[in-house]
Enzyme design. Structure first.
Site, PDB file in Angstrom:
ATOM      1  N   ASP A  31      36.725  34.382  48.930  1.00  0.00           N
ATOM      2  CA  ASP A  31      37.091  35.720  48.457  1.00  0.00           C
ATOM      3  C   ASP A  31      38.537  36.056  48.834  1.00  0.00           C
ATOM      4  O   ASP A  31      39.042  35.577  49.855  1.00  0.00           O
ATOM      5  CB  ASP A  31      36.124  36.742  49.080  1.00  0.00           C
ATOM      6  CG  ASP A  31      36.144  38.066  48.345  1.00  0.00           C
ATOM      7  OD1 ASP A  31      36.739  38.144  47.250  1.00  0.00           O
ATOM      8  OD2 ASP A  31      35.557  39.038  48.868  1.00  0.00           O
ATOM      9  N   ARG A  44      46.820  38.258  39.228  1.00  0.00           N
ATOM     10  CA  ARG A  44      45.624  37.817  39.957  1.00  0.00           C
ATOM     11  C   ARG A  44      45.377  36.315  39.813  1.00  0.00           C
ATOM     12  O   ARG A  44      44.958  35.655  40.757  1.00  0.00           O
ATOM     13  CB  ARG A  44      44.387  38.567  39.418  1.00  0.00           C
ATOM     14  CG  ARG A  44      44.343  40.048  39.758  1.00  0.00           C
ATOM     15  CD  ARG A  44      43.084  40.674  39.175  1.00  0.00           C
ATOM     16  NE  ARG A  44      41.889  39.986  39.615  1.00  0.00           N
ATOM     17  CZ  ARG A  44      41.290  40.170  40.784  1.00  0.00           C
ATOM     18  NH1 ARG A  44      41.779  41.044  41.634  1.00  0.00           N
ATOM     19  NH2 ARG A  44      40.216  39.488  41.100  1.00  0.00           N
ATOM     20  N   ASN A  79      30.713  37.518  37.404  1.00  0.00           N
ATOM     21  CA  ASN A  79      32.170  37.420  37.199  1.00  0.00           C
ATOM     22  C   ASN A  79      32.587  37.520  35.727  1.00  0.00           C
ATOM     23  O   ASN A  79      33.774  37.705  35.432  1.00  0.00           O
ATOM     24  CB  ASN A  79      32.733  36.134  37.817  1.00  0.00           C
ATOM     25  CG  ASN A  79      32.815  36.163  39.323  1.00  0.00           C
ATOM     26  OD1 ASN A  79      32.750  35.137  39.990  1.00  0.00           O
ATOM     27  ND2 ASN A  79      32.966  37.358  39.913  1.00  0.00           N
TER      28      ASN A  79
HETATM   29  C1  FPP Z   1      37.071  35.699  44.538  1.00  0.00           C
HETATM   30  O1  FPP Z   1      38.309  36.315  44.762  1.00  0.00           O
HETATM   31  C2  FPP Z   1      37.254  34.432  43.896  1.00  0.00           C
HETATM   32  C3  FPP Z   1      36.718  34.070  42.696  1.00  0.00           C
HETATM   33  C4  FPP Z   1      35.852  34.923  41.902  1.00  0.00           C
HETATM   34  C5  FPP Z   1      37.027  32.767  42.121  1.00  0.00           C
HETATM   35  C6  FPP Z   1      37.056  31.680  43.126  1.00  0.00           C
HETATM   36  C7  FPP Z   1      37.695  30.499  42.545  1.00  0.00           C
HETATM   37  C8  FPP Z   1      38.520  29.694  43.228  1.00  0.00           C
HETATM   38  C9  FPP Z   1      38.860  29.850  44.648  1.00  0.00           C
HETATM   39  C10 FPP Z   1      39.079  28.531  42.585  1.00  0.00           C
HETATM   40  C11 FPP Z   1      37.951  27.636  42.272  1.00  0.00           C
HETATM   41  C12 FPP Z   1      38.372  26.307  42.044  1.00  0.00           C
HETATM   42  C13 FPP Z   1      37.681  25.429  41.340  1.00  0.00           C
HETATM   43  C14 FPP Z   1      38.040  24.050  41.457  1.00  0.00           C
HETATM   44  C15 FPP Z   1      36.587  25.763  40.411  1.00  0.00           C
HETATM   45  P1  FPP Z   1      38.633  37.665  44.005  1.00  0.00           P
HETATM   46  O2  FPP Z   1      39.296  37.335  42.729  1.00  0.00           O
HETATM   47  O3  FPP Z   1      37.383  38.477  43.872  1.00  0.00           O
HETATM   48  O4  FPP Z   1      39.620  38.324  45.005  1.00  0.00           O
HETATM   49  P2  FPP Z   1      39.792  39.878  45.301  1.00  0.00           P
HETATM   50  O5  FPP Z   1      38.492  40.325  45.953  1.00  0.00           O
HETATM   51  O6  FPP Z   1      40.943  39.930  46.242  1.00  0.00           O
HETATM   52  O7  FPP Z   1      40.062  40.548  44.007  1.00  0.00           O
END
Ligand code: FPP
Length: 258
Positions: A31, A44, A79
């Site tokens: 996260d 983002r 998501n």
């Molecule tokens: C949450 O951060 C993250 C996600 C929903 C996506 C996670 C994906 C990756 C780390 C890359 C994955 C890589 C592969 C190889 C599939 P957020 O966007 O919710 O962050 P925020 O809470 O700060 O908005």
């Protein structure tokens, strides 16, 4: 609250670990990508790109530590509510990741597994996942298990449907349904004997489970860290495992007498 302690990312000491008590299955809610980007006045998706590089580094670190299964929450069934631009980017990420990283995974003897409702993913993402699974099928080391279009409640519903169908077909007696029946019917069934995480980590200061592995974390140790996922690294993983090794896991029993 679960009485958990936060690890601190300002601590630069390399944690020495008890090599005999490395958690076998580690799951991570990655996260903070969006906030990492926002802090740098970047879109983002720049956070997701950096997050993907962190996945590469942490995969190698986990494999070297002797972890058997590393489960990463890459995309939840919730998501899809994000903007089209962000969803499209997140669907391209596995393509880019596997395109560039499968040779390293093979060299590292890491096998790819994916759990989730993958049939709902775009064709290009499905293809990348299928190829990565096939290309690493003979690897016998750590399993890198991506949760992609995964949701814990949906997973339980699907497992219940599977078990109910077996009852209808006369292959399962209701009285014989046990926790193992459910373990086997869940998407983590193929990870046996490491179905359930010993350690669940969530980055970015949030202390929620967000529909991740609801059944499987019944006895997991939970560690929440303050840093954003793109800043997570080998040292932070070691700190989380060190924290895990300080915990007294009793699984509902009492402490063993020495
Ligand atoms: C949450 O951060 C993250 C996600 C929903 C996506 C996670 C994906 C990756 C780390 C890359 C994955 C890589 C592969 C190889 C599939 P957020 O966007 O919710 O962050 P925020 O809470 O700060 O908005």
């Amino acid at each position: 609250m679960f009485g958990q302690k936060k690890t601190t990312s300002t601590d630069t000491t390399v944690m020495s670990l008890d090599e005999t008590r490395i958690p076998k299955h580690v799951a991570i809610i990655m996260d903070g990508n969006g906030r990492w980007a926002q802090k740098r006045h970047l879109p983002r998706v720049a956070g997701h790109k950096e997050g993907m590089n962190t996945v590469k580094k942490v995969t190698i670190a986990a494999s070297h530590l002797g972890i058997k299964v590393l489960t990463l929450y890459a995309f939840s069934t919730e998501n899809w509510k994000r903007s089209d631009n962000e969803v499209n980017y997140l669907m391209q990420l596995p393509v880019d990741f596997f395109d560039t990283f499968v040779p390293d995974l093979v060299k590292e003897n890491v096998r790819v597994n994916v759990m989730g409702y993958t049939e709902q993913l775009p064709q290009k993402t499905q293809r990348a996942v299928r190829n990565a699974i096939a290309d690493t099928a003979d690897c016998t080391g750590m399993v890198l298990n991506f949760a992609l279009n995964y949701g814990g409640q949906a997973e339980i519903v699907t497992a219940v449907q599977k078990i109910a169908q077996k009852v209808v077909d006369g292959e399962q007696q209701i009285a014989d349904i046990t926790t193992k029946t459910v373990d086997d019917a869940l998407m983590t069934g193929s990870l046996a004997p490491y179905n359930n995480p010993d350690l669940l980590i969530r980055t970015s200061g949030e202390e929620r489970i967000s529909n991740f592995l609801l059944w499987q974390i019944a006895y997991s140790e939970l560690v929440f860290t303050d840093g954003y996922w793109p800043d997570f690294d080998d040292a932070e993983l070691r700190r989380c495992i060190h924290e895990f090794q300080q915990r007294d896991r009793r699984f509902g029993g009492v402490k063993q007498k020495k």
